[in-house]
Design a protein around this motif. Sequence first.
Motif, PDB file in Angstrom:
ATOM      1  N   LYS A   1     -13.693 -20.230 -28.332  1.00 23.90           N
ATOM      2  CA  LYS A   1     -12.830 -21.408 -28.311  1.00 23.90           C
ATOM      3  C   LYS A   1     -11.385 -20.974 -28.482  1.00 23.90           C
ATOM      4  O   LYS A   1     -11.109 -19.792 -28.693  1.00 23.90           O
ATOM      5  CB  LYS A   1     -13.229 -22.411 -29.395  1.00 23.90           C
ATOM      6  CG  LYS A   1     -13.039 -21.901 -30.819  1.00 23.90           C
ATOM      7  CD  LYS A   1     -13.475 -22.964 -31.809  1.00 23.90           C
ATOM      8  CE  LYS A   1     -13.074 -22.599 -33.225  1.00 23.90           C
ATOM      9  NZ  LYS A   1     -13.448 -23.628 -34.185  1.00 23.90           N
ATOM     10  N   ARG A   2     -10.467 -21.922 -28.392  1.00 24.57           N
ATOM     11  CA  ARG A   2      -9.029 -21.670 -28.555  1.00 24.57           C
ATOM     12  C   ARG A   2      -8.535 -20.563 -27.633  1.00 24.57           C
ATOM     13  O   ARG A   2      -7.731 -19.729 -28.025  1.00 24.57           O
ATOM     14  CB  ARG A   2      -8.691 -21.288 -29.989  1.00 24.57           C
ATOM     15  CG  ARG A   2      -8.564 -22.409 -30.939  1.00 24.57           C
ATOM     16  CD  ARG A   2      -7.876 -21.917 -32.203  1.00 24.57           C
ATOM     17  NE  ARG A   2      -8.756 -21.838 -33.319  1.00 24.57           N
ATOM     18  CZ  ARG A   2      -8.882 -22.768 -34.245  1.00 24.57           C
ATOM     19  NH1 ARG A   2      -8.178 -23.860 -34.170  1.00 24.57           N
ATOM     20  NH2 ARG A   2      -9.709 -22.607 -35.233  1.00 24.57           N
TER      21      ARG A   2
ATOM     22  N   GLY B   1     -11.687 -23.839 -19.231  1.00 22.98           N
ATOM     23  CA  GLY B   1     -11.126 -22.531 -19.547  1.00 22.98           C
ATOM     24  C   GLY B   1     -11.026 -22.263 -21.032  1.00 22.98           C
ATOM     25  O   GLY B   1     -10.569 -21.205 -21.455  1.00 22.98           O
ATOM     26  N   ALA B   2     -11.473 -23.213 -21.869  1.00 20.66           N
ATOM     27  CA  ALA B   2     -11.318 -23.083 -23.319  1.00 20.66           C
ATOM     28  C   ALA B   2     -12.277 -22.095 -23.954  1.00 20.66           C
ATOM     29  O   ALA B   2     -11.996 -21.532 -25.002  1.00 20.66           O
ATOM     30  CB  ALA B   2     -11.482 -24.453 -23.982  1.00 20.66           C
TER      31      ALA B   2
ATOM     32  N   PHE C   1     -13.590 -20.110 -17.815  1.00 20.60           N
ATOM     33  CA  PHE C   1     -14.032 -19.036 -18.707  1.00 20.60           C
ATOM     34  C   PHE C   1     -15.088 -18.204 -17.980  1.00 20.60           C
ATOM     35  O   PHE C   1     -15.948 -18.745 -17.298  1.00 20.60           O
ATOM     36  CB  PHE C   1     -14.590 -19.600 -20.017  1.00 20.60           C
ATOM     37  CG  PHE C   1     -14.455 -18.624 -21.144  1.00 20.60           C
ATOM     38  CD1 PHE C   1     -13.263 -18.503 -21.837  1.00 20.60           C
ATOM     39  CD2 PHE C   1     -15.506 -17.794 -21.485  1.00 20.60           C
ATOM     40  CE1 PHE C   1     -13.122 -17.583 -22.856  1.00 20.60           C
ATOM     41  CE2 PHE C   1     -15.382 -16.866 -22.503  1.00 20.60           C
ATOM     42  CZ  PHE C   1     -14.184 -16.769 -23.195  1.00 20.60           C
ATOM     43  N   PRO C   2     -15.031 -16.875 -18.104  1.00 17.65           N
ATOM     44  CA  PRO C   2     -15.961 -16.021 -17.351  1.00 17.65           C
ATOM     45  C   PRO C   2     -17.411 -16.184 -17.799  1.00 17.65           C
ATOM     46  O   PRO C   2     -17.686 -16.349 -18.980  1.00 17.65           O
ATOM     47  CB  PRO C   2     -15.469 -14.606 -17.653  1.00 17.65           C
ATOM     48  CG  PRO C   2     -14.712 -14.710 -18.925  1.00 17.65           C
ATOM     49  CD  PRO C   2     -14.130 -16.099 -18.949  1.00 17.65           C
ATOM     50  N   THR C   3     -18.313 -16.139 -16.829  1.00 13.53           N
ATOM     51  CA  THR C   3     -19.741 -16.105 -17.143  1.00 13.53           C
ATOM     52  C   THR C   3     -20.010 -14.761 -17.797  1.00 13.53           C
ATOM     53  O   THR C   3     -19.536 -13.732 -17.329  1.00 13.53           O
ATOM     54  CB  THR C   3     -20.574 -16.240 -15.858  1.00 13.53           C
ATOM     55  OG1 THR C   3     -20.222 -17.486 -15.254  1.00 13.53           O
ATOM     56  CG2 THR C   3     -22.051 -16.205 -16.147  1.00 13.53           C
ATOM     57  N   LEU C   4     -20.751 -14.776 -18.879  1.00 12.41           N
ATOM     58  CA  LEU C   4     -20.914 -13.571 -19.673  1.00 12.41           C
ATOM     59  C   LEU C   4     -22.346 -13.423 -20.143  1.00 12.41           C
ATOM     60  O   LEU C   4     -22.920 -14.366 -20.701  1.00 12.41           O
ATOM     61  CB  LEU C   4     -19.972 -13.677 -20.883  1.00 12.41           C
ATOM     62  CG  LEU C   4     -19.856 -12.522 -21.830  1.00 12.41           C
ATOM     63  CD1 LEU C   4     -19.151 -11.350 -21.134  1.00 12.41           C
ATOM     64  CD2 LEU C   4     -19.032 -12.931 -23.044  1.00 12.41           C
TER      65      LEU C   4
END
Length: 189
Positions: free
Chosen positions: A94-95, A72-73, A10-13
């Motif tokens: 999530k999801r 990656g969730a 999952f991208p750092t944001l």
Amino acid sequence: MSGHVAVRRFPTLTVSTPRAEVRPLAPADAKAVGEIFADKLTQRWLPLPEESGRIDAFAWCTEMAQERRDSGAGDHYGVLRREDERLVGCLWTKRTDWGSRVTEICYAIAPEARGFGLAAEAVDAVAIALILEHGFQRVELRVAPGNTASRRVAEKAGFTYEGLLRNAGYVDGGRVDLEVWSFVAADLH
């Protein structure tokens, strides 16, 4: 072909709005996160069955966030109010479906920060960043009927109501229907 599927991280944001900053949680945030999740109204609407017990705030800010990111969730974020740099909210994704480029956002705001539009501002900013900067095509919110504050967040953040998923979720009181709200890439045009 190996049959092996690479997992997307999952991208750092980090996003900023006029009144808030949304950033990944850190171990030092655990006390504030624990207070937010301990609030009775927050507990009423959390998507956790009653028997799951309290959220371990330190784990939420550290290994649980890392696990979600690495798989990656999704991720766990803090919402900081600019005027005093206090962490007044939690937001998590999530999801996540990487094939469809879809994810869901959830949120909880501290009692003293509710009613000022910070949740809607943070959710809107994260949804836009996910679409514009990270290629997501759809961001969802799922709201338990009766949670009128959360419905207002969805409306103010520019999400569109799509319908009701019958018996699709759970909150502290048991099984519930869930309203589905969406923000899609086309909403930016």
